[in-house]
Design an enzyme around this catalytic site. Structure first.
Site, mmCIF file in Angstrom:
data_model
loop_
_atom_site.group_PDB
_atom_site.id
_atom_site.type_symbol
_atom_site.label_atom_id
_atom_site.label_comp_id
_atom_site.label_asym_id
_atom_site.label_seq_id
_atom_site.Cartn_x
_atom_site.Cartn_y
_atom_site.Cartn_z
ATOM 1 N N SER A 37 0.956 -1.105 0.086
ATOM 2 C CA SER A 37 0.123 -0.125 0.005
ATOM 3 C C SER A 37 0.848 1.368 0.097
ATOM 4 C CB SER A 37 -0.961 0.082 1.329
ATOM 5 O OG SER A 37 -1.998 0.903 1.013
ATOM 6 N N ASP B 213 -10.213 -5.220 -3.903
ATOM 7 C CA ASP B 213 -9.454 -4.178 -3.222
ATOM 8 C C ASP B 213 -10.654 -2.941 -2.913
ATOM 9 O OD1 ASP B 213 -7.993 -1.992 -2.027
ATOM 10 O OD2 ASP B 213 -6.172 -2.861 -2.890
ATOM 11 N N HIS C 131 -7.569 -5.714 -0.016
ATOM 12 C CA HIS C 131 -6.585 -4.732 -0.063
ATOM 13 C C HIS C 131 -5.448 -5.435 0.788
ATOM 14 C CE1 HIS C 131 -4.311 -0.954 -0.273
ATOM 15 N NE2 HIS C 131 -4.348 -1.086 1.214
#
Length: 269
Positions: A119, A217, A247
């Site tokens: 991320s 996600d 995610h």
């Protein structure tokens, strides 16, 4: 399993002032089959975590164990205001947290590194690849979120959030993964512009880049990962979409896929 914890003093105070940066590190154990084709020094693995996460999450713990079993160097850390590091999360900015990533890369990691970024950590990984190019042997990016404050977060903020940010400079955002909200500051959003990548010249990595992204996600859209894949340059760049993946990509099959990507990168570097 509990792994050794150490700290570095962050000399660049940035927005947060003096702080200690927590990290966990295991050194390489000599194994001829882990030698890089292009260097006598085997590549280590540096894990850069996500926004408002910590270094003791599932992916980092998994990689720590796998690297220990394989005799590979592995490093993970907490940004300032995250996890076990000093400083307040609300005081931090992208620039501050990147300084923390550089500190760990420069002082703890030795030799070439395969940087694994999750991320926001993928943003850190890409900036390290830009600024420490000779030592970055490859990237593995999980649900990459470079430029997220203005490109992903800001357009989706509710009206009340905008009111709070303009009036108070901070909005308490409900967490997708935790019970308590956490602060999003106007300073974070504004400062992030100085570090945005996707509208600038591409980052080139002299090695493979693998991007892993789930089709479900709920935080970073697949289109953003596709934009990263189209922008970054590596040898080669591979985008792997995981059907139904969220995610975090932390299920057992997700973690196995992550390790496979790292092994492939090691074999190519």
């Amino acid at each position: 399993m509990t792994h050794a914890l150490d700290y570095l003093e962050q000399p660049d105070f940035g927005s947060t002032g003096p702080r200690k940066i927590a990290y966990r590190h295991i050194a390489h154990k000599t194994r001829p089959d882990l030698q890089s084709q292009s260097s006598d020094t085997p590549a280590g693995i540096l894990f850069c975590g996500g926004f408002h996460s910590n270094m003791d999450g599932g992916k980092a713990e998994f990689l720590h164990e796998k690297c220990a079993q394989a005799g590979m160097a592995f490093t993970r850390f907490d940004y300032g205001g995250h996890g076990l590091s000093g400083g307040a999360f609300a005081d931090g900015t992208i620039g501050d947290w990147y300084c923390d990533a550089q500190l760990i890369f420069d002082q703890i990691c030795t030799g070439p590194q395969i940087v694994v970024g999750s991320s926001m950590g993928a943003w850190m990984a890409l900036m390290l690849a830009r600024d420490r190019a000779p030592r970055v042997a490859g990237l593995v990016l999980v649900a990459p979120a470079p430029d997220f404050p203005r490109k992903l977060m800001l357009p989706q903020l509710p009206k009340q959030a905008m009111v709070d940010l303009q009036r108070d400079g901070v909005w308490d955002r409900p967490s997708e993964f935790e019970d308590d909200p956490y602060p999003i500051t106007a300073k974070l959003i504004e400062e992030s512009k100085a570090h945005e990548l996707l509208d600038g010249p591409p980052v080139w990595v002299d090695g493979p880049i693998t991007i892993l992204h789930g089709t479900k996600d709920e935080v970073v859209p697949l289109s953003h990962a596709q934009a990263v894949a189209n922008w970054v340059q590596g040898d080669p760049v591979t985008l792997t979409t995981i059907e139904g993946g969220d995610h975090r990509l932390s299920t057992a099959p997700d973690l196995d896929r992550l390790w496979q990507a790292i092994e492939t990168t090691i074999g190519s570097s």
